[in-house]
Design an enzyme around this catalytic site. Sequence first.
Site, PDB file in Angstrom:
ATOM      1  N   ASP A  76      31.293   4.602  -9.292  1.00 18.38           N
ATOM      2  CA  ASP A  76      29.860   4.868  -9.450  1.00 18.38           C
ATOM      3  C   ASP A  76      29.606   6.356  -9.246  1.00 18.38           C
ATOM      4  O   ASP A  76      30.434   7.067  -8.675  1.00 18.38           O
ATOM      5  CB  ASP A  76      29.013   4.031  -8.478  1.00 18.38           C
ATOM      6  CG  ASP A  76      29.263   4.378  -7.018  1.00 18.38           C
ATOM      7  OD1 ASP A  76      30.449   4.612  -6.638  1.00 18.38           O
ATOM      8  OD2 ASP A  76      28.293   4.420  -6.231  1.00 18.38           O
ATOM      9  N   GLU A 141      29.695   3.523  -3.711  1.00 15.00           N
ATOM     10  CA  GLU A 141      29.937   4.576  -2.720  1.00 15.00           C
ATOM     11  C   GLU A 141      28.720   5.485  -2.576  1.00 15.00           C
ATOM     12  O   GLU A 141      28.374   5.898  -1.470  1.00 15.00           O
ATOM     13  CB  GLU A 141      31.170   5.402  -3.107  1.00 15.00           C
ATOM     14  CG  GLU A 141      31.745   6.246  -1.968  1.00 15.00           C
ATOM     15  CD  GLU A 141      31.113   7.630  -1.845  1.00 15.00           C
ATOM     16  OE1 GLU A 141      31.303   8.268  -0.794  1.00 15.00           O
ATOM     17  OE2 GLU A 141      30.418   8.083  -2.785  1.00 15.00           O
TER      18      GLU A 141
END
Lengths: 443, 443
Positions: A76, A141
Amino acid sequence: MTSELEQLFEFLRFPSISTDSRHAGDVRACAEWLVGKSTALGLSAELYETPGHPVVIAKNKHQPGRRTVLIYGHYDVQPVDPLDLWTSRPFEPEIRDGKIWARGATDNKGQMFSHLLGAGKTIAEKGDLPVNLTFLFEGEEEIGSPNLAPFLKEHREMLACDVIAVSDTGMVAPGVPTMGYGLRGISCCEVIVHGPNKDLHSGLFGGAVANPATAVAQLVASLHDAEGKVLVEGFYDDVRPLEAWEREMWAKVPGVSDADFLEVTGSPATFGEAGYSAAEQTWARPTAEVNGIAGGYQGEGSKTVIPASAMAKFSFRLVPDQDPADIMKKVQAHFDKHRPAGVRIEVVPGHDGRPYHVDPQAEFGKAAQRALKTAFGKEPMLIREGGSIPIIQDLKDILGADTLLLGLALADAQIHSPNENFPVENFESGIRLNQALLEELSK
Amino acid sequence: MTSELEQLFEFLRFPSISTDSRHAGDVRACAEWLVGKSTALGLSAELYETPGHPVVIAKNKHQPGRRTVLIYGHYDVQPVDPLDLWTSRPFEPEIRDGKIWARGATDNKGQMFSHLLGAGKTIAEKGDLPVNLTFLFEGEEEIGSPNLAPFLKEHREMLACDVIAVSDTGMVAPGVPTMGYGLRGISCCEVIVHGPNKDLHSGLFGGAVANPATAVAQLVASLHDAEGKVLVEGFYDDVRPLEAWEREMWAKVPGVSDADFLEVTGSPATFGEAGYSAAEQTWARPTAEVNGIAGGYQGEGSKTVIPASAMAKFSFRLVPDQDPADIMKKVQAHFDKHRPAGVRIEVVPGHDGRPYHVDPQAEFGKAAQRALKTAFGKEPMLIREGGSIPIIQDLKDILGADTLLLGLALADAQIHSPNENFPVENFESGIRLNQALLEELSK
């Protein structure tokens, strides 16, 4: 363009922005692509659902009697605004001046993908890897990994390992291999200040009601003295003092002088807690930062209102041995104590993560230093990192393994900013590093 | 619905937002509509170009030997955001609970249009008005009337008059006629704080560079003590103390007690400079308000950045005998003195206007009080106003005439806010007031 770069570009084209719910479909598509790619490289890969974005696990065939290594990365990325400051579009990667320009190029797609390709290359060359390898790729994250700790707990056996490697931190200079042995933790919150029940005309009502924009500014201003020292009571109580060898080594690290910080950031002047170099301030001292502030009219021209509410988003970067929950308690007490009159304060706690610290001269640390030397041809520098990877502490707590921080990010990589980039050279070194690392860790 | 209301609704449907350049065409269309409407009511009307939005002038045939009255109003309106807080759409007027709901319903379209219809009615009833009348309608009041003073100077002869009337201020309570004899002035500026040359990762750089969002908050916080007193050096030097009769009268004015302010604003608590009632704070004491503040990430979730810049929009409300230019000089000196380290400060001056004050017991003031009594059947209250109409001072300076402030706005009219409204009753009283006022002023 090499086949490796072409594959990375495919990966970078997914706008996998985890914080923005409008991009949830893109995050999933990116995870599915990773499963296919890992399989094509000779690993056995699977997508795991979580309450949020999916996790991808890819492994070679584990065999008894070999070391087991887990490599963590995240697919991500951060949001891209302000979009108009990007030279090329964030999800249309380009190579200019020997660098790959795209959101996620460094943080973390470029770095994690070099490991995946390194493992694929070793398999192609030798038929297998010298260790049992597990790749753990998460998609949350950048929003604080809310679902990874439960995932680790649920799949503790599948993820059992001797050591963990992560490339999501910095290199001190181009071509200088770097091992990180510490990370700052983080504790976040948002403060919303409520005043009148609607925006008011500042002429008709100004002077007789408290202004929430003024109040939120007063709360922000209460956090620091003029030099940047944090004024929250007890904030520094658990801060471990810097050791003499650290200050000595860091003084020799290239690229992290105060002058370097000024050049990289473009800030008009040096700033920060007195008595510490920029490297010490960012690697070993805690902070209180406002990451966003908003209230009232922000458009063209003027609108003379007293806003009904105003907000500020805060993050506190923590160092050993500060505890995020303890710090948030102290911050809340600070806001209570400094609450401006005439308004109502709402504090919404956000994500957090403990600071991380390991001994760089233990067995796996030495193996990693050898692999770095093999990949780059130079002795590595030992540093700490200013950023936060809260999951590193979770990996330690749940899987019981230490993490080697083998960062490939340069200081001007513009991660979290417009024009994020990653040198092609670092991408290629990452592939070599993965091959050398698994070899050294197998010994 | 009456024909008068139908005509007002037509007027309210123009989104004549002067501060937003995207609405320039709507502002012009509204002016053109006013020319047509004034002509239809028996006046001779013309649109005048300015470097910004147009001015509309409408007159009856002026004859020697009669008083000349100028009535000023503005057809531009404030922006409408936040749009989602409106019960009905801002430019689709509706009547609910005896009130007209629309942007501009009170400020100022409803009030100015009642004067225009009043004059039209007298003409229809008697063939002419008892005075020489000039309507002056501008389209830039909400952005500080940048082009009106030059217009007044250029057309000084055409606009020559004995007295001026304006309905753009407040009534102390429904049905209680109110004459204003003072207005606060205003001085605006925007402060932009520049830090790094791009948004930075707050982990990698936090602690070693100044955060512009923190710095702008420190500037805002430096302006007040905890009770709301302004800390700019010399800010109160020229403030004329309240007179005893004013404090006595205002204590009896309905609807402006501290409790009333709390109810109308929905603020969680009373607040403001010690020793003054809410009416005194808003009518006779100066303020420093932040009307907008912004920096960093404001979207969903978190984004851990140190923003490259942050801004705050300020307005200072001024009372006799403060001077806007003098105050802006003192504010700039204050910002210089309190400039946070490590950032660059840019102060962009905005529009300003002097505070206004007249003697309510002079000849025209008495005529206006009689007209208010005729229109409403009650003795008027004498008050000052917290808002600013900088043009009133320009009218005095350039045309040499005093202005009668005959406001029809209620405290809960939500001007500048979502759900602006205007009672149908006030609209009708405004038509009667215009007829009585021109009659009284002709004597």
